[in-house]
Design an enzyme around this catalytic site. Structure first.
Site, short mmCIF file in Angstrom:
data_model
loop_
_atom_site.label_atom_id
_atom_site.label_comp_id
_atom_site.label_asym_id
_atom_site.label_seq_id
_atom_site.Cartn_x
_atom_site.Cartn_y
_atom_site.Cartn_z
N TYR A 178 37.40 31.51 25.37
CA TYR A 178 38.27 31.00 24.32
C TYR A 178 37.42 30.61 23.10
O TYR A 178 36.19 30.74 23.11
CB TYR A 178 39.10 29.84 24.83
CG TYR A 178 40.13 30.26 25.87
CD1 TYR A 178 41.11 31.19 25.56
CD2 TYR A 178 40.11 29.73 27.16
CE1 TYR A 178 42.05 31.58 26.49
CE2 TYR A 178 41.05 30.12 28.11
CZ TYR A 178 42.01 31.05 27.77
OH TYR A 178 42.94 31.44 28.70
N ALA A 402 56.12 38.74 57.54
CA ALA A 402 57.53 38.69 57.13
C ALA A 402 58.37 38.01 58.20
O ALA A 402 59.19 37.12 57.91
CB ALA A 402 58.05 40.10 56.86
N LYS A 439 37.84 40.00 54.33
CA LYS A 439 39.27 39.76 54.46
C LYS A 439 39.58 38.71 55.53
O LYS A 439 40.72 38.59 55.97
CB LYS A 439 39.99 41.07 54.80
CG LYS A 439 40.04 42.08 53.66
CD LYS A 439 40.85 41.52 52.50
CE LYS A 439 40.97 42.51 51.36
NZ LYS A 439 41.90 43.59 51.64
#
Length: 657
Positions: A178, A402, A439
Site C-alpha cells: 500500500y 459434506a 495437505k
C-alpha cells in the site's frame, strides 16, 4: 488445568502505550467486503466483529479504512473514514465490540498504486514513483510534494475520526504494497527528491504521517504501525533494512509494531507470503519477525501464523512476540480464544489455510468473505441454527465433509440423525488428501467433525452401507446422499484392456515405487500433488494434462504456489495441451500441441483425470418421497472441500419437517 497454568502468557494482560489489553490475542485487520457500497459499517459487519469479541479476543484491529476516496480505495466495498459522516456507524461498531469485552483499533490506509480498479473510473492511482502497474494493472501517476502533504493530512484526520468514534487505538498500514509501504520499499520508491533514495528519505512520508497523527490524537492515544519485515521480492524490503526503518519510526511516536511479510503488488511469491496457502507451516514467519523485535523498545505483535494455542503460547514465552495476532484462524473459529482459555483446544475449528472462503472471494472475485470450515461467516446474528418445532429423523449416507457437515447442522437444530459411512473412518477425500505433501491440515477438518458429531450424540455407523432393510429399519423422514464421486476415465481414450490405477488407490495403499519413471494423467491439483509425493521417493514423474492451464479451479494463490513447487522439483515434468489417444500396456500415446503423435513409456501409469458423481447402488428409493431426498457434495457435482461443506451445512441448517 486452569488458564493461568496452561497458557499463562497468552491470557495475561499487556500494555500498548497507556492502554491495557486484557490478553495477548489480537485479531488481525482482514478485509471482509461487509461494508456497504458507500463505505459505511453495516449490521452485517458489526455482528461479525461482535462475535469475535464475544469469543474472548483481547484486541480487534478493524480492517483497513480508506483515508482518501476514491484514490486510496483497496476494495469494491471498503470502509471509509475520510469524512465525518462515517463516524456514527464506526462508533456503533466500536460500542458493539466493547459491549462484548474486547478492545478495538481502526486500521487506516491508502492503497496507492494497488488501488482497486472499480473506483478509478479511467483515472490513474497515485504512487511515489513511476513503476509497473499494481495488482489491478492500472499504471500509477507520480505524486507531487503538495499531494504528499495532502495525504499526510488525510491520515491525521482519519485518526482523529477513529478516536472520536470511540476506538481504543489506531493502526497505520505501512505494509503489503500500500502507499506508505511503496514509499518505504526501495523497489517502488525511486524518487530523486527528499522522499526517495536512502532509508532515511524513504521513511520521510511515514514519519510525517506519524507526526501528524500524533498531533491529531494527542500523546495518550495508542498508535500502532504495520510494517513489512520481508517483501520477498528482489530489490524489495528485507529484514535488515526493515529493522532500521522500525528503529527510525520507533522514535516518532509508535506505541507498538504489527510486523508482517509479503505484498500483493503481484500474484507471486510475495503474495504467497502475505496470504500463505496450506503448504506453509504454522509459525513460519517468526524467524523473520524476531530479529526486528530485538532492536525495538515498544511491543511487537505478529502473525505466526498461529493455528493452535500452544504455538502462540510458546512464541510469547520465548519473547518472539508480545502479542499473538490471529487472522484467518479467527474467521474459522470466533471462539478460538475462549476455547483455548477454557482448555477446550480439541474443539477449536482450525483454519486449514485453503484461502477458498476468505481470500478468493474478496481479492479475486470482489465478493464478501466466508469460510470453508465455518460457513456461518457473514451470517452472524441470524438465527440459522435455532431448534425446529417438529424434529424428525435424518439419515445421512456418506461420512465425507459434506455428509458430516449436514449431520452436524441437522443435529444442532434438534433432528435425530444417523450417519452411515462404509469405510472404517470418517473424512472421505479430506482424510485421503491429508496424506499428500503439504495437505496434512485437511485432517483437521476430519478431527473437528469427529469431535462435533460425538459431542452432539449423532449415531455414527462406520463400516456400514445403505441397504433396503436398513432403510426400512431407520425409516427416516429425510434422506441425504453424500456418497461422493468416482474416478473418471475419459471415454475417448482407448485403454487396450489396461486397468487404470487411480491416484486414490496410490494414496490409500501407499507409494511402492522408488527410482521409477512414472506418468500421471491429469494435471489438476490431485495429479500435481501426487507427482510431488512420488518425487519424494526419488521417482521421475511426467504429468500429462490435456488443457492449456494446469491446476484449474482452485484458489489462485494456492494454484500459483503448487505450480511453483512443481516447477522447482527437478524430477517432475508438467506437459500441458497433450491429448491422449491410447494407453497400451506401459505406453501412453498422445498428440503434442502441434498435433504430432508422441509415445511415452512408463514403469507405472496413474490416472488423476477428474471425477463423476457416484450413483447409489443396491437400494430402491421408489417409495421414498423424492422431495425428501437430497444429494450433496461430490455426488451432486464433484468440486472441492469448500463446496462440500457449504452443501452440507446449508442443507442441515435449512431442513424443517
Amino acid at each position: 488445568m486452569s488458564e493461568s497454568e496452561k497458557f499463562p502468557h497468552l491470557f495475561s494482560p499487556a500494555r500498548i502505550g497507556g492502554l491495557e489489553v486484557p490478553n495477548r490475542v489480537v485479531m488481525a485487520p482482514m478485509a471482509t467486503s461487509f461494508a456497504n457500497a458507500h463505505g459505511e459499517v453495516t449490521e452485517w459487519m458489526t455482528n461479525y466483529y461482535a462475535e469475535r469479541a464475544k469469543g474472548g479476543v483481547g484486541l480487534i484491529i478493524i480492517e483497513n479504512a480508506n483515508v482518501d476516496f476514491p484514490d486510496g480505495v483497496s476494495g469494491t466495498t471498503q470502509l471509509r473514514v475520510d469524512k465525518d459522516r462515517y463516524i456514527p456507524a464506526l462508533s456503533r461498531l466500536a460500542q458493539a465490540i466493547h459491549s462484548e469485552g474486547a478492545l478495538c483499533a481502526l486500521q487506516i490506509n491508502h492503497a496507492g498504486a494497488v488501488a482497486h480498479k472499480a473506483h478509478q473510473e479511467g483515472g490513474r492511482p497515485v504512487a511515489p514513483a513511476e513503476g509497473p502497474a499494481g495488482f489491478y494493472r492500472l499504471p500509477p501517476k507520480v505524486m507531487s510534494e503538495p499531494e504528499i502533504k495532502e495525504i499526510v493530512d488525510r491520515f491525521a484526520e482519519a485518526a482523529r475520526r477513529a478516536e472520536k468514534a470511540g476506538f481504543d487505538a489506531v493502526e497505520i498500514h505501512g505494509a503489503h504494497a500500500y502507499l506508505i509501504a511503496q514509499f518505504l520499499s526501495p523497489l517502488t520508491n525511486t524518487r530523486p527528491d527528499a522522499y526517495g533514495g536512502n532509508t532515511e528519505n524513504r521513511t520521510r512520508f511515514a514519519r510525517e504521517v506519524l507526526a501528524e497523527v500524533r498531533q491529531a490524537v494527542g500523546p495518550d492515544f495508542p498508535v500502532i504501525f504495520r510494517l513489512d519485515v520481508n517483501e520477498f521480492q528482489e530489490g524489495g524490503l528485507g529484514p535488515d533494512e526493515a529493522a532500521s526503518i522500525a528503529q527510525i519510526l520507533d522514535g516518532v511516536g509508535v506505541d507498538a509494531f504489527d510486523l508482517t511479510v509479503g505484498t500483493h503488488y503481484r500474484l507471486n511469491r510475495s503474495l504467497c507470503a502475505q496470504l500463505e496457502p496450506m503448504a506453509y507451516a504454522p509459525g513460519w514467519r517468526l524467524p523473520w519477525v524476531t530479529p526486528v523485535k530485538k532492536r525495538l523498545q515498544v511491543p511487537v505483535m505478529a502473525v505466526g501464523p498461529f493455528r493452535e494455542p500452544a504455538l502462540a503460547e510458546q512464541a510469547l514465552a520465548e519473547g518472539q512476540v508480545d502479542f499473538a495476532i490471529l487472522g484467518r484462524g479467527l474467521i474459522a473459529d470466533p471462539e478460538w480464544a475462549l476455547k483455548s482459555r477454557q482448555g477446550r483446544e480439541r474443539q477449536i475449528r482450525l483454519c486449514i489455510s485453503c484461502n477458498e472462503g476468505c481470500v478468493r472471494p474478496r481479492l479475486f472475485d470482489d465478493r464478501p468473505i466466508t469460510c470453508t470450515v465455518n460457513p456461518l461467516v457473514g451470517w452472524e446474528g441470524r438465527d440459522l441454527l435455532g431448534p425446529v418445532k417438529n424434529p424428525g429423523r435424518l439419515l445421512v449416507v456418506g461420512g465425507g465433509p459434506a455428509g458430516c457437515a449436514a449431520a452436524i447442522q441437522a443435529r444442532q437444530r434438534g433432528h435425530e440423525v444417523t450417519l452411515l459411512e462404509q469405510g472404517a473412518e470418517l473424512g472421505g477425500n479430506c482424510l485421503l488428501g491429508s496424506r499428500l505433501p503439504h495437505k496434512a491440515r485437511l485432517a483437521w477438518v476430519v478431527d473437528y467433525h469427529r469431535e462435533k458429531l460425538d459431542s452432539l450424540g449423532v449415531d455414527v455407523r462406520l463400516g456400514s452401507t445403505l441397504s433396503q432393510a436398513l432403510l426400512a429399519q431407520i425409516n427416516p423422514d429425510f434422506l441425504v446422499l453424500a456418497i461422493g464421486a468416482e474416478p473418471l476415465v475419459p471415454s475417448a481414450i482407448d485403454l487396450e484392456d489396461h486397468k487404470p490405477l487411480h491416484a486414490e488407490e496410490v494414496i490409500r495403499q501407499g507409494i511402492s515405487w522408488s527410482q521409477a519413471h512414472l506418468a500421471v494423467i491429469g494435471g489438476g491439483a490431485l495429479g500435481c500433488e501426487l507427482a510431488l509425493a512420488l518425487a519424494e521417493r526419488k521417482n521421475k514423474v511426467t504429468i500429462l494434462e490435456g488443457e492449456e492451464r494446469a491446476v484449474r479451479g482452485i484458489e489462485p494463490i494456492s494454484r500459483f504456489d503448487l505450480l511453483e513447487r512443481v516447477k522447482q522439483e527437478s524430477l517432475v515434468s508438467l506437459l500441458t495441451k497433450r491429448r491422449i489417444t491410447r494407453v497400451e500396456g506401459p505406453e501412453i500415446h498422445y498428440e503434442d500441441p502441434d498435433g504430432d503423435r508422441q509415445t511415452l513409456r512408463a514403469d507405472g501409469i496413474i490416472w488423476a483425470a477428474g471425477y463423476r458423481p457416484r450413483e447409489l447402488e443396491g437400494v430402491t428409493l421408489d417409495s421414498f418421497p423424492p422431495k425428501n431426498i437430497k444429494r450433496i457434495g461430490d455426488c451432486r457435482r464433484p468440486r472441492n472441500v469448500f463446496q462440500a461443506i457449504q452443501d452440507g451445512f446449508w442443507l442441515g441448517a435449512k431442513i424443517i419437517f
